[in-house]
Design an enzyme around this catalytic site. Structure first.
Site, short mmCIF file in Angstrom:
data_model
loop_
_atom_site.label_atom_id
_atom_site.label_comp_id
_atom_site.label_asym_id
_atom_site.label_seq_id
_atom_site.Cartn_x
_atom_site.Cartn_y
_atom_site.Cartn_z
N LYS A 91 0.86 -1.18 0.00
CA LYS A 91 0.00 0.00 0.00
C LYS A 91 0.90 1.23 0.00
O LYS A 91 1.67 1.44 0.94
CB LYS A 91 -0.92 0.00 1.22
CG LYS A 91 -1.87 1.17 1.20
CD LYS A 91 -2.93 1.06 2.27
CE LYS A 91 -3.91 2.21 2.14
NZ LYS A 91 -4.98 2.12 3.12
N ASP A 119 -13.69 3.79 10.53
CA ASP A 119 -14.09 3.67 9.12
C ASP A 119 -14.42 2.22 8.78
O ASP A 119 -13.99 1.69 7.76
CB ASP A 119 -12.97 4.20 8.22
CG ASP A 119 -13.45 4.46 6.79
OD1 ASP A 119 -14.67 4.64 6.59
OD2 ASP A 119 -12.61 4.47 5.88
#
Length: 149
Positions: A10, A105
């Site tokens: 990532k 989230d």
């Protein structure tokens, strides 16, 4: 080092090395290093690129996310699967909160599932540390709009 393991990289975005961007990235790495649980993604390492001046977070590769599976007409979750995924989700969240981390989230695309049915909470970009003994106001403006209560 060559391990033969398949991993996911990532890329961490830096906005011209702005202090806020660096602080955000450092908090994310600190949070990920604090967490070690079978139902939470584990930060395997960090990789830098001199060519692009980029930083990459290294994670175990996970084949699916819950949102993608749920959107597939070919996938029908059984009641035992739903119970198993919920148990794994709650177990991972308990681990995070016991270590003073709020994810902030949780949504289908941040819930990863491997081919063996192991579920892991991912994407701690909006996560923050908290101390239940310290009462300080938290922002009410951090959420994914589609999942807002």
């Amino acid at each position: 080092m060559v391990t033969g393991k398949t991993v996911a990289l990532k890329k961490v975005r830096f906005d011209n090395l702005e202090p806020e961007s660096v602080k955000f990235m450092a908090r994310k790495v600190l949070i990920l290093r604090r967490l070690d649980h079978p139902n939470v993604v584990k930060l395997e390492g960090l990789v830098t690129s001199r060519i692009s001046c980029s930083l990459y977070l290294v994670f175990r590769y996970m084949e699916h996310d819950l949102a993608g599976l749920a959107a597939s007409p070919a996938v029908k979750f059984t009641e035992p699967q739903v119970k198993c995924y919920m148990h794994q989700l709650l177990s991972g969240l308990e681990h995070c909160q016991n270590r003073g981390v709020l994810h902030r989230d949780i949504k289908g695309s941040n819930l990863l599932i491997d081919d063996g049915g192991v579920h892991r909470i991912a994407d701690f970009g909006l996560a923050m540390f908290f101390d239940p003994n310290r009462k300080h106001p938290m922002t009410s403006r951090v959420f994914t709009l589609w999942y807002r209560a």
